[in-house]
Write a protein that holds these residues in place. Structure first.
Motif, PDB file in Angstrom:
ATOM      1  N   ALA A 119       0.832  -1.211   0.000  1.00 39.52           N
ATOM      2  CA  ALA A 119       0.000   0.000   0.000  1.00 39.52           C
ATOM      3  C   ALA A 119       0.867   1.262   0.000  1.00 39.52           C
ATOM      4  N   ILE A 120       1.897   1.269   0.821  1.00 32.27           N
ATOM      5  CA  ILE A 120       2.800   2.433   0.887  1.00 32.27           C
ATOM      6  C   ILE A 120       3.511   2.616  -0.451  1.00 32.27           C
ATOM      7  N   ALA A 121       4.001   1.530  -1.029  1.00 37.34           N
ATOM      8  CA  ALA A 121       4.687   1.612  -2.331  1.00 37.34           C
ATOM      9  C   ALA A 121       3.740   2.136  -3.404  1.00 37.34           C
ATOM     10  N   MET A 122       2.499   1.670  -3.379  1.00 34.70           N
ATOM     11  CA  MET A 122       1.529   2.126  -4.384  1.00 34.70           C
ATOM     12  C   MET A 122       1.270   3.623  -4.266  1.00 34.70           C
ATOM     13  N   ILE A 123       1.265   4.128  -3.057  1.00 35.42           N
ATOM     14  CA  ILE A 123       1.028   5.560  -2.844  1.00 35.42           C
ATOM     15  C   ILE A 123       2.264   6.381  -3.214  1.00 35.42           C
ATOM     16  N   MET A 124       3.426   5.911  -2.798  1.00 37.81           N
ATOM     17  CA  MET A 124       4.643   6.711  -2.934  1.00 37.81           C
ATOM     18  C   MET A 124       5.303   6.639  -4.313  1.00 37.81           C
ATOM     19  N   VAL A 125       5.201   5.512  -4.978  1.00 37.06           N
ATOM     20  CA  VAL A 125       5.901   5.374  -6.263  1.00 37.06           C
ATOM     21  C   VAL A 125       4.977   4.863  -7.370  1.00 37.06           C
ATOM     22  N   ALA A 126       3.756   5.346  -7.367  1.00 37.80           N
ATOM     23  CA  ALA A 126       2.788   4.920  -8.385  1.00 37.80           C
ATOM     24  C   ALA A 126       3.310   5.111  -9.814  1.00 37.80           C
ATOM     25  N   PRO A 127       3.908   6.252 -10.148  1.00 35.73           N
ATOM     26  CA  PRO A 127       4.404   6.404 -11.524  1.00 35.73           C
ATOM     27  C   PRO A 127       5.431   5.348 -11.914  1.00 35.73           C
ATOM     28  N   SER A 128       6.305   5.013 -10.983  1.00 32.56           N
ATOM     29  CA  SER A 128       7.315   3.993 -11.259  1.00 32.56           C
ATOM     30  C   SER A 128       6.668   2.619 -11.452  1.00 32.56           C
ATOM     31  N   ILE A 129       5.671   2.324 -10.636  1.00 33.04           N
ATOM     32  CA  ILE A 129       4.964   1.052 -10.771  1.00 33.04           C
ATOM     33  C   ILE A 129       4.299   0.968 -12.137  1.00 33.04           C
ATOM     34  N   MET A 136      -2.434  -0.560 -11.723  1.00 37.55           N
ATOM     35  CA  MET A 136      -2.139  -0.875 -10.320  1.00 37.55           C
ATOM     36  C   MET A 136      -2.708  -2.248  -9.965  1.00 37.55           C
ATOM     37  N   GLY A 137      -3.835  -2.600 -10.567  1.00 42.81           N
ATOM     38  CA  GLY A 137      -4.421  -3.921 -10.348  1.00 42.81           C
ATOM     39  C   GLY A 137      -3.474  -5.035 -10.781  1.00 42.81           C
ATOM     40  N   ALA A 138      -2.787  -4.833 -11.901  1.00 40.16           N
ATOM     41  CA  ALA A 138      -1.825  -5.832 -12.379  1.00 40.16           C
ATOM     42  C   ALA A 138      -0.657  -5.952 -11.399  1.00 40.16           C
ATOM     43  N   PHE A 139      -0.239  -4.825 -10.842  1.00 35.54           N
ATOM     44  CA  PHE A 139       0.828  -4.838  -9.839  1.00 35.54           C
ATOM     45  C   PHE A 139       0.384  -5.641  -8.613  1.00 35.54           C
ATOM     46  N   VAL A 140      -0.812  -5.368  -8.136  1.00 40.90           N
ATOM     47  CA  VAL A 140      -1.330  -6.076  -6.963  1.00 40.90           C
ATOM     48  C   VAL A 140      -1.443  -7.571  -7.240  1.00 40.90           C
ATOM     49  N   ILE A 141      -1.925  -7.929  -8.416  1.00 39.49           N
ATOM     50  CA  ILE A 141      -2.063  -9.344  -8.780  1.00 39.49           C
ATOM     51  C   ILE A 141      -0.688 -10.032  -8.837  1.00 39.49           C
ATOM     52  N   ALA A 142       0.326  -9.292  -9.264  1.00 39.52           N
ATOM     53  CA  ALA A 142       1.680  -9.863  -9.317  1.00 39.52           C
ATOM     54  C   ALA A 142       2.304  -9.989  -7.927  1.00 39.52           C
ATOM     55  N   ILE A 143       1.941  -9.097  -7.020  1.00 40.60           N
ATOM     56  CA  ILE A 143       2.585  -9.036  -5.707  1.00 40.60           C
ATOM     57  C   ILE A 143       1.888  -9.908  -4.669  1.00 40.60           C
ATOM     58  N   VAL A 144       0.582 -10.045  -4.737  1.00 37.97           N
ATOM     59  CA  VAL A 144      -0.168 -10.805  -3.726  1.00 37.97           C
ATOM     60  C   VAL A 144       0.372 -12.227  -3.539  1.00 37.97           C
ATOM     61  N   PRO A 145       0.683 -12.966  -4.592  1.00 37.31           N
ATOM     62  CA  PRO A 145       1.256 -14.303  -4.371  1.00 37.31           C
ATOM     63  C   PRO A 145       2.592 -14.276  -3.622  1.00 37.31           C
ATOM     64  N   ILE A 146       3.412 -13.264  -3.865  1.00 39.65           N
ATOM     65  CA  ILE A 146       4.695 -13.155  -3.174  1.00 39.65           C
ATOM     66  C   ILE A 146       4.458 -12.925  -1.687  1.00 39.65           C
ATOM     67  N   VAL A 147       3.544 -12.015  -1.366  1.00 43.25           N
ATOM     68  CA  VAL A 147       3.228 -11.735   0.042  1.00 43.25           C
ATOM     69  C   VAL A 147       2.640 -12.980   0.705  1.00 43.25           C
ATOM     70  N   GLY A 148       1.717 -13.639   0.019  1.00 42.69           N
ATOM     71  CA  GLY A 148       1.085 -14.838   0.583  1.00 42.69           C
ATOM     72  C   GLY A 148       2.058 -15.984   0.806  1.00 42.69           C
ATOM     73  N   LEU A 149       2.884 -16.255  -0.190  1.00 41.01           N
ATOM     74  CA  LEU A 149       3.867 -17.340  -0.055  1.00 41.01           C
ATOM     75  C   LEU A 149       4.921 -17.013   1.002  1.00 41.01           C
ATOM     76  N   THR A 150       5.304 -15.746   1.091  1.00 44.16           N
ATOM     77  CA  THR A 150       6.242 -15.336   2.135  1.00 44.16           C
ATOM     78  C   THR A 150       5.631 -15.539   3.510  1.00 44.16           C
ATOM     79  N   ALA A 151       4.359 -15.186   3.660  1.00 43.51           N
ATOM     80  CA  ALA A 151       3.671 -15.362   4.945  1.00 43.51           C
ATOM     81  C   ALA A 151       3.624 -16.834   5.336  1.00 43.51           C
ATOM     82  N   ILE A 152       3.350 -17.691   4.377  1.00 41.26           N
ATOM     83  CA  ILE A 152       3.302 -19.136   4.654  1.00 41.26           C
ATOM     84  C   ILE A 152       4.690 -19.650   5.037  1.00 41.26           C
TER      85      ILE A 152
END
Length: 174
Positions: A119-129, A136-152
């Protein structure tokens, strides 16, 4: 915090830093963050005060920001204290009730850290993303599996290491 507790936290943060450093060979805007597993384990073993857990989160955030090639490293300075506080709150709620409370606390702490980082990255560096992802939806879809697998992964690591670490620490108190 007792000196033994400070040593436990320091050692686990150092191990997390080493693992984080070694993970820098993996390319990508966001990589798994095993520092979280080690600071969650430290929190679970020591059960610090709220102020102390903020300190642990800030130190972990500095380590993660310095050893990073993520899209916005300074976000760690906010996301890691959030993850640390959530881990402590979850563990205090669950300790003594479930044998897997270290895993659950680490899972929820990692998710809190990862989601706040994104969320912070999306707010602070949206143009770079948006230069790397169509939306932004594509970014979230790409990142959610990384966050989920890291949590597991972090929850498994913390649960496995909790038993021997707690036994070693209880021997030191006798």
């Amino acid at each position: 915090m007792k000196s033994q507790d400070i040593a436990v936290v320091g050692i686990l943060l150092a191990v997390g830093a080493i693992v984080r450093y070694l993970s820098l060979v993996i390319p990508g805007p966001i990589v798994s963050n095993l520092v979280i597993a080690f600071y969650c384990l430290a929190i679970i073993l020591v059960i610090p005060t709220f102020t102390e857990v903020i300190g642990i989160g800030v130190v972990a955030g500095i380590v993660c920001a310095l050893l990073s090639h993520s899209i916005f490293p300074p976000a760690n300075l906010i996301s890691e204290p959030i993850g640390a506080v959530i881990c402590l709150a979850m563990y205090r709620t669950l300790m003594g009730r479930l044998s897997v409370s270290p895993a659950i606390s680490t899972l929820i702490g990692t998710l809190a850290s990862g989601i706040s980082f994104v969320a912070i990255a999306m707010i602070m560096v949206a143009p770079s993303i948006l230069t790397k992802y169509d939306t932004m939806g594509a970014f979230v879809i790409a990142i959610v599996p990384i966050v989920g697998l890291t949590a597991i992964a972090n929850s498994i690591i913390a649960q496995i290491l909790y038993v021997p670490a707690s036994k070693v620490l209880s021997r030191g108190k006798a």
